[in-house]
Scaffold this motif. Structure first.
Motif, PDB file in Angstrom:
ATOM      1  N   ARG A 122       0.839  -1.206   0.000  1.00 47.29           N
ATOM      2  CA  ARG A 122       0.000   0.000   0.000  1.00 47.29           C
ATOM      3  C   ARG A 122       0.869   1.249   0.000  1.00 47.29           C
ATOM      4  O   ARG A 122       0.515   2.250  -0.596  1.00 47.29           O
ATOM      5  N   LYS A 123       2.019   1.149   0.685  1.00 47.24           N
ATOM      6  CA  LYS A 123       2.921   2.290   0.753  1.00 47.24           C
ATOM      7  C   LYS A 123       3.509   2.631  -0.612  1.00 47.24           C
ATOM      8  O   LYS A 123       3.603   3.805  -0.971  1.00 47.24           O
ATOM      9  N   ASP A 124       3.894   1.616  -1.364  1.00 50.24           N
ATOM     10  CA  ASP A 124       4.406   1.858  -2.722  1.00 50.24           C
ATOM     11  C   ASP A 124       3.342   2.560  -3.564  1.00 50.24           C
ATOM     12  O   ASP A 124       3.641   3.476  -4.330  1.00 50.24           O
ATOM     13  N   LEU A 125       2.109   2.110  -3.415  1.00 49.48           N
ATOM     14  CA  LEU A 125       1.023   2.683  -4.222  1.00 49.48           C
ATOM     15  C   LEU A 125       0.728   4.113  -3.792  1.00 49.48           C
ATOM     16  O   LEU A 125       0.478   4.983  -4.628  1.00 49.48           O
ATOM     17  N   LEU A 126       0.775   4.359  -2.493  1.00 50.52           N
ATOM     18  CA  LEU A 126       0.533   5.699  -1.971  1.00 50.52           C
ATOM     19  C   LEU A 126       1.602   6.657  -2.500  1.00 50.52           C
ATOM     20  O   LEU A 126       1.309   7.792  -2.907  1.00 50.52           O
ATOM     21  N   ARG A 127       2.843   6.172  -2.528  1.00 51.90           N
ATOM     22  CA  ARG A 127       3.955   6.986  -3.029  1.00 51.90           C
ATOM     23  C   ARG A 127       3.743   7.330  -4.505  1.00 51.90           C
ATOM     24  O   ARG A 127       3.913   8.481  -4.918  1.00 51.90           O
ATOM     25  N   ALA A 128       3.327   6.331  -5.286  1.00 55.07           N
ATOM     26  CA  ALA A 128       3.088   6.551  -6.716  1.00 55.07           C
ATOM     27  C   ALA A 128       1.963   7.562  -6.914  1.00 55.07           C
ATOM     28  O   ALA A 128       2.029   8.449  -7.771  1.00 55.07           O
ATOM     29  N   CYS A 129       0.942   7.419  -6.085  1.00 50.45           N
ATOM     30  CA  CYS A 129      -0.229   8.291  -6.125  1.00 50.45           C
ATOM     31  C   CYS A 129       0.159   9.749  -5.881  1.00 50.45           C
ATOM     32  O   CYS A 129      -0.367  10.670  -6.516  1.00 50.45           O
ATOM     33  N   MET A 130       1.064   9.947  -4.930  1.00 50.84           N
ATOM     34  CA  MET A 130       1.511  11.288  -4.550  1.00 50.84           C
ATOM     35  C   MET A 130       2.297  11.948  -5.670  1.00 50.84           C
ATOM     36  O   MET A 130       2.414  13.168  -5.727  1.00 50.84           O
ATOM     37  N   GLY A 131       2.867  11.113  -6.542  1.00 45.75           N
ATOM     38  CA  GLY A 131       3.720  11.623  -7.602  1.00 45.75           C
ATOM     39  C   GLY A 131       2.981  12.349  -8.697  1.00 45.75           C
ATOM     40  O   GLY A 131       3.597  12.867  -9.627  1.00 45.75           O
ATOM     41  N   ASN A 132       1.640  12.397  -8.587  1.00 44.41           N
ATOM     42  CA  ASN A 132       0.827  13.089  -9.597  1.00 44.41           C
ATOM     43  C   ASN A 132       1.047  12.563 -11.008  1.00 44.41           C
ATOM     44  O   ASN A 132       0.995  13.296 -11.978  1.00 44.41           O
ATOM     45  N   GLN A 133       1.329  11.262 -11.107  1.00 43.48           N
ATOM     46  CA  GLN A 133       1.533  10.699 -12.439  1.00 43.48           C
ATOM     47  C   GLN A 133       0.230  10.112 -12.957  1.00 43.48           C
ATOM     48  O   GLN A 133      -0.745   9.991 -12.213  1.00 43.48           O
ATOM     49  N   ASP A 134       0.237   9.694 -14.198  1.00 44.13           N
ATOM     50  CA  ASP A 134      -0.947   9.049 -14.768  1.00 44.13           C
ATOM     51  C   ASP A 134      -0.960   7.586 -14.335  1.00 44.13           C
ATOM     52  O   ASP A 134      -0.228   6.758 -14.870  1.00 44.13           O
ATOM     53  N   LEU A 135      -1.782   7.264 -13.331  1.00 41.44           N
ATOM     54  CA  LEU A 135      -1.768   5.927 -12.740  1.00 41.44           C
ATOM     55  C   LEU A 135      -2.198   4.840 -13.726  1.00 41.44           C
ATOM     56  O   LEU A 135      -1.864   3.674 -13.546  1.00 41.44           O
ATOM     57  N   HIS A 136      -2.946   5.249 -14.764  1.00 40.09           N
ATOM     58  CA  HIS A 136      -3.363   4.261 -15.770  1.00 40.09           C
ATOM     59  C   HIS A 136      -2.207   3.935 -16.703  1.00 40.09           C
ATOM     60  O   HIS A 136      -2.165   2.865 -17.297  1.00 40.09           O
ATOM     61  N   GLY A 137      -1.252   4.886 -16.802  1.00 37.76           N
ATOM     62  CA  GLY A 137      -0.173   4.736 -17.776  1.00 37.76           C
ATOM     63  C   GLY A 137       1.066   4.007 -17.255  1.00 37.76           C
ATOM     64  O   GLY A 137       1.858   3.495 -18.041  1.00 37.76           O
ATOM     65  N   ILE A 138       1.227   3.946 -15.935  1.00 36.74           N
ATOM     66  CA  ILE A 138       2.440   3.321 -15.387  1.00 36.74           C
ATOM     67  C   ILE A 138       2.170   1.861 -15.039  1.00 36.74           C
ATOM     68  O   ILE A 138       1.228   1.567 -14.291  1.00 36.74           O
TER      69      ILE A 138
END
Lengths: 208, 208
Positions: A122-138
């Motif tokens: 969950r922590k990895d996902l939270l970090r990715a989420c915070m990065g303001n990236q396109d979550l569908h694209g990564i």
């Protein structure tokens, strides 16, 4: 029960050689059979020894020892839960959806051959989420912890070892794996052990 | 050690009335003192009873019972960790930063008076993150689980009760609270118990 030195010696002999007739125990200690009779009677009554006709004495675990044995005799294979698995190419967005749908703390990632390639918490996902990236694209493969850094357990490991690995490495879950090829770190994921598993076992121990 | 019916009766009497002289035990069972002598000797040798001159027999816990007693005698107050606490007005963004800085799974939220008002888990934060909202603009009080829905434990509760509450309610951590006013659900947060705490205790039990 506090044992005498001779009673300790008897137990040691029976542990190593049992089942063993009383006559042989007496020989080992260079004593007469009759001299040992009271000690054998006490050890049998107290539950340390079990006496069987024509077979002799064998050693019986006493309650306290049985308890510590619990930890040696309970294995990952009996406790492992179903693993939640996604592919390398799964998007971070879809991984988060899986976390919510399956209500788990971490999911495991496998490559095209179905072998373990990563773990996502969950922590990895939270970090990715915070990065303001396109979550569908990564794809998850970009953010996951990868082999060979992943801490794993095998079905034949004790549950105690699994608990120790989680505490030592500060992680909340472990993939249970079967080794396909150790040299190349090729593992098949067959289960999941978490701190929830350990907490359930803790309660089970209390309720024995 | 397997006890006879009479030996069980003796233990029951000593548990309830001990320390008690052998003569009185014999009276309770309407037996002669001499008749009881072998049973009392066996129970004393086996460690179930302790005999003291002029005092009588008292009951001694045997190993297995001591083990199950562990769970009755280990309390939240000895195991609780330091709680990570933020205010109602803290932004979701800052709460996520705290989760990473303190490496915890959940943080507790307090109101202006410093009393527990909510709990936020990694899952709550992940959900907020997915919502594409301005994480700096939303206070944690909008997304947290609120009193009186929060499951808590007290310092005097057993660690076993804490484990059971987490398993029963499918949560990974519990605030340890001191009650200020039950009627209005006013609690002060004094600690934190997690499944990590339980996993550590599980290892401690194995290594006793």
């Amino acid at each position: 029960m506090k044992l005498t030195k001779r009673q300790e010696e008897i137990l040691q002999i029976v542990k190593e050689e049992g089942p063993i007739p009383g006559k042989l125990i007496a020989e080992r200690l260079s004593l007469k059979r009759a001299t040992l009779r009271p000690d054998l009677a006490i050890l049998t009554m107290a539950g340390n020894l079990e006496a069987r006709t024509r077979v002799g004495y064998s050693y019986k675990e006493i309650e306290g020892e049985k308890y510590s044995k619990w930890f040696e005799e309970h294995f990952v294979r009996e406790y492992k839960a179903h693993p939640i698995v996604v592919k390398n190419s799964t998007s971070v967005y879809d991984a988060i959806v899986q976390i919510f749908l399956k209500d788990v703390g971490a999911i495991f990632v496998v490559n095209e051959e179905g072998h373990l390639s990563g773990v996502i918490s969950r922590k990895d996902l939270l970090r990715a989420c915070m990065g303001n990236q396109d979550l569908h694209g990564i794809p998850v493969s970009v953010i996951m912890t990868r082999m060979p850094k992943i801490i794993t357990v095998k079905p034949g490991d004790t549950l105690l070892l699994a608990a120790k690995k989680m505490i030592e490495h500060h992680i909340d879950s472990l993939p249970v794996v079967q080794e396909i090829d150790k040299g190349t770190h090729t593992y098949k994921v067959v289960g999941r052990i978490t701190k929830t598993t350990i907490s359930r076992a803790f309660i089970e121990l209390a309720e024995r």
